[in-house]
Design an enzyme around this catalytic site. Structure first.
Site, PDB file in Angstrom:
ATOM      1  N   SER A  13       0.818  -1.222   0.000  1.00 53.67           N
ATOM      2  CA  SER A  13       0.000   0.000   0.000  1.00 53.67           C
ATOM      3  C   SER A  13       0.852   1.273   0.000  1.00 53.67           C
ATOM      4  O   SER A  13       1.894   1.330   0.637  1.00 53.67           O
ATOM      5  CB  SER A  13      -0.897  -0.005   1.243  1.00 53.67           C
ATOM      6  OG  SER A  13      -1.521   1.242   1.369  1.00 53.67           O
ATOM      7  N   LYS A  55     -14.711  -3.458   1.440  1.00 54.77           N
ATOM      8  CA  LYS A  55     -15.442  -2.216   1.147  1.00 54.77           C
ATOM      9  C   LYS A  55     -16.967  -2.399   1.173  1.00 54.77           C
ATOM     10  O   LYS A  55     -17.696  -1.470   1.488  1.00 54.77           O
ATOM     11  CB  LYS A  55     -15.014  -1.655  -0.215  1.00 54.77           C
ATOM     12  CG  LYS A  55     -13.630  -1.024  -0.194  1.00 54.77           C
ATOM     13  CD  LYS A  55     -13.302  -0.396  -1.531  1.00 54.77           C
ATOM     14  CE  LYS A  55     -11.918   0.215  -1.526  1.00 54.77           C
ATOM     15  NZ  LYS A  55     -11.574   0.873  -2.779  1.00 54.77           N
ATOM     16  N   ASN A  76     -15.131   3.343   1.622  1.00 48.73           N
ATOM     17  CA  ASN A  76     -13.666   3.272   1.748  1.00 48.73           C
ATOM     18  C   ASN A  76     -13.151   4.158   2.887  1.00 48.73           C
ATOM     19  O   ASN A  76     -11.957   4.167   3.167  1.00 48.73           O
ATOM     20  CB  ASN A  76     -12.971   3.644   0.429  1.00 48.73           C
ATOM     21  CG  ASN A  76     -12.904   5.132   0.215  1.00 48.73           C
ATOM     22  OD1 ASN A  76     -13.810   5.865   0.608  1.00 48.73           O
ATOM     23  ND2 ASN A  76     -11.828   5.596  -0.394  1.00 48.73           N
ATOM     24  N   ASP A  91     -13.474   7.252  -3.088  1.00 46.38           N
ATOM     25  CA  ASP A  91     -12.999   6.804  -4.410  1.00 46.38           C
ATOM     26  C   ASP A  91     -13.725   7.604  -5.489  1.00 46.38           C
ATOM     27  O   ASP A  91     -13.167   7.870  -6.558  1.00 46.38           O
ATOM     28  CB  ASP A  91     -13.296   5.307  -4.615  1.00 46.38           C
ATOM     29  CG  ASP A  91     -12.340   4.403  -3.849  1.00 46.38           C
ATOM     30  OD1 ASP A  91     -11.234   4.872  -3.505  1.00 46.38           O
ATOM     31  OD2 ASP A  91     -12.696   3.239  -3.578  1.00 46.38           O
ATOM     32  N   GLY A 115     -13.988  -5.178 -15.154  1.00 51.13           N
ATOM     33  CA  GLY A 115     -14.089  -5.647 -13.760  1.00 51.13           C
ATOM     34  C   GLY A 115     -15.389  -5.195 -13.129  1.00 51.13           C
ATOM     35  O   GLY A 115     -15.960  -4.159 -13.525  1.00 51.13           O
ATOM     36  N   ALA A 119     -14.276  -1.106  -6.774  1.00 55.55           N
ATOM     37  CA  ALA A 119     -13.815   0.125  -7.432  1.00 55.55           C
ATOM     38  C   ALA A 119     -14.630   0.415  -8.689  1.00 55.55           C
ATOM     39  O   ALA A 119     -14.894   1.576  -9.020  1.00 55.55           O
ATOM     40  CB  ALA A 119     -12.336   0.005  -7.780  1.00 55.55           C
ATOM     41  N   ARG A 140     -15.307 -11.424 -16.421  1.00 53.04           N
ATOM     42  CA  ARG A 140     -14.926 -12.781 -16.832  1.00 53.04           C
ATOM     43  C   ARG A 140     -16.154 -13.682 -16.950  1.00 53.04           C
ATOM     44  O   ARG A 140     -16.194 -14.577 -17.760  1.00 53.04           O
ATOM     45  CB  ARG A 140     -13.954 -13.389 -15.815  1.00 53.04           C
ATOM     46  CG  ARG A 140     -12.595 -12.749 -15.838  1.00 53.04           C
ATOM     47  CD  ARG A 140     -11.796 -13.147 -14.639  1.00 53.04           C
ATOM     48  NE  ARG A 140     -12.433 -12.702 -13.408  1.00 53.04           N
ATOM     49  CZ  ARG A 140     -11.981 -12.959 -12.196  1.00 53.04           C
ATOM     50  NH1 ARG A 140     -10.880 -13.668 -12.056  1.00 53.04           N
ATOM     51  NH2 ARG A 140     -12.599 -12.504 -11.136  1.00 53.04           N
ATOM     52  N   TYR A 146     -14.300 -11.030 -21.984  1.00 51.30           N
ATOM     53  CA  TYR A 146     -13.049 -10.640 -22.657  1.00 51.30           C
ATOM     54  C   TYR A 146     -12.902 -11.235 -24.066  1.00 51.30           C
ATOM     55  O   TYR A 146     -11.968 -10.906 -24.774  1.00 51.30           O
ATOM     56  CB  TYR A 146     -11.847 -10.987 -21.764  1.00 51.30           C
ATOM     57  CG  TYR A 146     -11.843 -10.105 -20.529  1.00 51.30           C
ATOM     58  CD1 TYR A 146     -11.317  -8.827 -20.581  1.00 51.30           C
ATOM     59  CD2 TYR A 146     -12.446 -10.522 -19.345  1.00 51.30           C
ATOM     60  CE1 TYR A 146     -11.369  -7.988 -19.478  1.00 51.30           C
ATOM     61  CE2 TYR A 146     -12.497  -9.694 -18.236  1.00 51.30           C
ATOM     62  CZ  TYR A 146     -11.951  -8.428 -18.308  1.00 51.30           C
ATOM     63  OH  TYR A 146     -12.002  -7.589 -17.225  1.00 51.30           O
ATOM     64  N   GLY A 212      -3.698   5.359 -11.823  1.00 49.32           N
ATOM     65  CA  GLY A 212      -4.580   5.580 -10.672  1.00 49.32           C
ATOM     66  C   GLY A 212      -3.962   6.356  -9.518  1.00 49.32           C
ATOM     67  O   GLY A 212      -4.601   6.511  -8.478  1.00 49.32           O
TER      68      GLY A 212
HETATM   69  P1  NAP Z   1     -11.713  -6.290  -6.478  1.00 54.57           P
HETATM   70  O1  NAP Z   1     -12.947  -6.047  -5.694  1.00 54.57           O
HETATM   71  O2  NAP Z   1     -10.790  -7.365  -6.091  1.00 54.57           O
HETATM   72  O3  NAP Z   1     -12.274  -6.521  -7.976  1.00 54.57           O
HETATM   73  C1  NAP Z   1     -11.710  -6.333  -9.121  1.00 54.57           C
HETATM   74  C2  NAP Z   1     -12.544  -7.003 -10.231  1.00 54.57           C
HETATM   75  O4  NAP Z   1     -11.596  -7.339 -11.197  1.00 54.57           O
HETATM   76  C3  NAP Z   1     -13.229  -8.308  -9.849  1.00 54.57           C
HETATM   77  O5  NAP Z   1     -14.524  -8.093  -9.388  1.00 54.57           O
HETATM   78  C4  NAP Z   1     -13.193  -9.112 -11.148  1.00 54.57           C
HETATM   79  O6  NAP Z   1     -14.338  -8.828 -11.934  1.00 54.57           O
HETATM   80  C5  NAP Z   1     -11.975  -8.558 -11.844  1.00 54.57           C
HETATM   81  N1  NAP Z   1     -10.840  -9.480 -11.706  1.00 54.57           N
HETATM   82  C6  NAP Z   1     -10.253  -9.933 -10.584  1.00 54.57           C
HETATM   83  N2  NAP Z   1      -9.256 -10.800 -10.873  1.00 54.57           N
HETATM   84  C7  NAP Z   1      -9.223 -10.890 -12.216  1.00 54.57           C
HETATM   85  C8  NAP Z   1      -8.446 -11.636 -13.131  1.00 54.57           C
HETATM   86  N3  NAP Z   1      -7.485 -12.469 -12.710  1.00 54.57           N
HETATM   87  N4  NAP Z   1      -8.696 -11.483 -14.451  1.00 54.57           N
HETATM   88  C9  NAP Z   1      -9.682 -10.642 -14.899  1.00 54.57           C
HETATM   89  N5  NAP Z   1     -10.452  -9.931 -14.065  1.00 54.57           N
HETATM   90  C10 NAP Z   1     -10.241 -10.048 -12.752  1.00 54.57           C
HETATM   91  O7  NAP Z   1     -10.848  -4.991  -6.552  1.00 54.57           O
HETATM   92  P2  NAP Z   1     -11.315  -3.471  -6.520  1.00 54.57           P
HETATM   93  O8  NAP Z   1     -11.355  -2.988  -5.141  1.00 54.57           O
HETATM   94  O9  NAP Z   1     -12.534  -3.323  -7.347  1.00 54.57           O
HETATM   95  O10 NAP Z   1     -10.037  -2.791  -7.202  1.00 54.57           O
HETATM   96  C11 NAP Z   1      -9.741  -3.031  -8.560  1.00 54.57           C
HETATM   97  C12 NAP Z   1      -8.403  -2.406  -8.925  1.00 54.57           C
HETATM   98  O11 NAP Z   1      -8.485  -1.012  -8.750  1.00 54.57           O
HETATM   99  C13 NAP Z   1      -7.238  -2.873  -8.055  1.00 54.57           C
HETATM  100  O12 NAP Z   1      -6.101  -2.982  -8.861  1.00 54.57           O
HETATM  101  C14 NAP Z   1      -7.066  -1.753  -7.050  1.00 54.57           C
HETATM  102  O13 NAP Z   1      -5.740  -1.653  -6.596  1.00 54.57           O
HETATM  103  C15 NAP Z   1      -7.441  -0.553  -7.902  1.00 54.57           C
HETATM  104  N6  NAP Z   1      -7.959   0.568  -7.107  1.00 54.57           N
HETATM  105  C16 NAP Z   1      -7.335   1.762  -7.225  1.00 54.57           C
HETATM  106  C17 NAP Z   1      -7.816   2.850  -6.549  1.00 54.57           C
HETATM  107  C18 NAP Z   1      -7.115   4.158  -6.715  1.00 54.57           C
HETATM  108  O14 NAP Z   1      -7.345   5.071  -5.920  1.00 54.57           O
HETATM  109  N7  NAP Z   1      -6.293   4.323  -7.723  1.00 54.57           N
HETATM  110  C19 NAP Z   1      -8.922   2.747  -5.720  1.00 54.57           C
HETATM  111  C20 NAP Z   1      -9.548   1.513  -5.626  1.00 54.57           C
HETATM  112  C21 NAP Z   1      -9.061   0.419  -6.328  1.00 54.57           C
HETATM  113  P3  NAP Z   1     -15.070 -10.035 -12.727  1.00 54.57           P
HETATM  114  O15 NAP Z   1     -15.151 -11.181 -11.772  1.00 54.57           O
HETATM  115  O16 NAP Z   1     -16.409  -9.468 -13.055  1.00 54.57           O
HETATM  116  O17 NAP Z   1     -14.256 -10.367 -13.937  1.00 54.57           O
END
Ligand code: NAP
Length: 407
Positions: A13, A55, A76, A91, A115, A119, A140, A146, A212
């Site tokens: 982090s 979250k 968050n 966020d 996804g 987020a 997926r 995809y 991001g």
């Molecule tokens: P999350 O709840 O773990 O979900 C991400 C989504 O990505 C899942 O629901 C899934 O959707 C898809 N996914 C997961 N593993 C995958 C794989 N191996 N291949 C293809 N799709 C996959 O995470 P999140 O909290 O939404 O965060 C998502 C990303 O955004 C992370 O990288 C996080 O670090 C980033 N983020 C950044 C910020 C920022 O401030 N920049 C804030 C929040 C999050 P499906 O099952 O529908 O395919």
């Protein structure tokens, strides 16, 4: 006042660094699913942030949730007031800020969100708020996946809200951007690396993009405001983005054998307060044989394989100065690893001034021939700098370009 981030795995982090840069004490607290409710009920912290995978889960333990967070379905940021807990979602404001600083509005745009996790819901909320024309989720397991997402027509904006491309799996991308011909913007919520494989594709296609990091910094300072701390002005937000971006950026020096990369790299690393890595020394350390001995005993092809492996490990360190061996930048694979994690400088020096002693390839091929073979690849570096004067002049030129660089 005590603040922290809770989540399952937090070792990578950036949040502590961000909060500390605004003078706020902040810790990272890994909490198991079983311990989540107990943590929320405890009075140890005045406020905290929430990350993967809590979250959504946390909502049921809170006394109140803001309208934004209800609409998004995820919290968050939590604040404790009068012994009650209230949840918010910064966020949303983080993402809005990140778009605005790039001059992007989603009004009337056909948007794809990759996804369907926490987020992605904050992103969807902003798309709706700004009046996007269409919003399609790629999942997926969804109707749009995809394989068939390339059938969507006139896609303007693609937003990656999956972890695909995140450190350490930096050479993967969720999607092939070249199949979309109408793109005007690509956003990747990932901030480590700063240029993901997806953004690398966007850059090659000439499509404007953002990572991001700005969203991450803005959501953090907005959380502070909710905790009752002073507002952080946008000027300071930009300062923090720039500081973290630069701290994590590798600076890579390429150029002919004997052009002065090591000398310059050492001075540069000291000035930028970064670790200095001489790739040839790393190879010698890892393989107990110098590059010269590997080339002479096992051939150049074998050496190049070793060199690529070591380079990838070194680039993943983040925030180092690397002096490459003269041939490392010739490989497209190596150039890509370098560009995902940092910026590159071609150190130019007149051929008659190059040192050839102990440089096997310079001696075998002849310096001029080697130069003619490699020149066009060296010129693919982000910047060219001159090292025909004193090394310190070259260092100054690099620092000036480095200071002005931003994603
Ligand atoms: P999350 O709840 O773990 O979900 C991400 C989504 O990505 C899942 O629901 C899934 O959707 C898809 N996914 C997961 N593993 C995958 C794989 N191996 N291949 C293809 N799709 C996959 O995470 P999140 O909290 O939404 O965060 C998502 C990303 O955004 C992370 O990288 C996080 O670090 C980033 N983020 C950044 C910020 C920022 O401030 N920049 C804030 C929040 C999050 P499906 O099952 O529908 O395919």
């Amino acid at each position: 006042m005590k603040f922290c981030l809770i989540g399952e795995k937090l070792s990578h982090s950036f949040s502590k660094v961000i909060h500390n840069l605004t003078g706020v004490e902040y810790s990272l607290v890994e909490v198991s699913k079983e311990a989540l409710e107990k943590f929320v009920r405890s009075k140890d912290y005045n406020g905290f942030n929430v990350t993967i995978p809590y979250k959504k889960e946390i909502i049921k333990y809170l006394d109140g949730v803001s309208n934004d967070a209800i609409s998004v379905g995820a919290v968050n940021t939590v604040v404790r007031r009068d012994n009650k807990t209230f949840g918010y979602n910064t966020d949303v404001s983080g993402f809005e800020y990140a778009l605005k600083r790039k001059g992007v509005s989603l009004k009337g745009k056909n948007v794809i969100i990759l996804g369907t996790g926490g987020a992605s819901k904050a992103v969807e909320y902003v798309c709706i708020k700004q009046g996007a024309k269409t919003i399609n989720f790629v999942s997926r397991s969804g109707k749009i996946n995809y394989q068939n997402c390339y059938d969507l027509k006139n896609v303007d904006v693609i937003i990656n809200a999956t972890p695909i491309g995140m450190y350490p799996e930096i050479d993967s991308s969720p999607i092939d951007l070249s199949k979309f011909t109408n793109l005007s913007f690509v956003f990747d919520l990932i901030y480590n690396p700063q240029k993901t494989e997806l953004l690398y594709q966007a850059e090659k296609l000439g499509v404007p993009y953002s990572n991001g990091l700005s969203m991450l910094v803005k959501q953090a300072v907005d959380a502070q405001e909710i905790w009752g701390l002073p507002k952080t002005e946008n000027r300071k937000v930009e300062e923090i983005i720039n500081k973290i971006s630069k701290d994590k950026l590798n600076v890579v020096l390429t150029g002919m054998p004997g052009c002065g990369k090591t000398t310059i790299g050492k001075i540069l690393a000291e000035k930028l307060n970064k670790e200095f890595i001489d790739l040839d020394c790393e190879i010698t350390f890892a393989y107990k044989k110098s590059p010269k001995d590997i080339i002479l005993s096992e051939g150049e092809e074998k050496f190049r394989k070793i060199e690529s492996e070591v380079l990838k490990t070194v680039c993943n360190k983040n925030g180092v100065v690397i002096a490459l061996g003269g041939g490392a930048f010739i490989s497209e694979t190596n150039r890509k690893v370098i560009t995902l994690t940092g910026i590159s400088f071609y150190v130019k020096r007149d051929i008659d001034k190059l040192i050839t002693e102990d440089r096997p390839l310079s001696q075998i091929s002849g310096v001029r021939e080697l130069y003619n073979q490699r020149k066009s690849d060296y010129e693919k570096a982000d910047f060219s700098v001159d090292n025909n004067d004193k090394p310190i002049s070259c260092v100054k030129e690099i620092i000036e370009k480095y200071e002005n660089f931003s994603y």
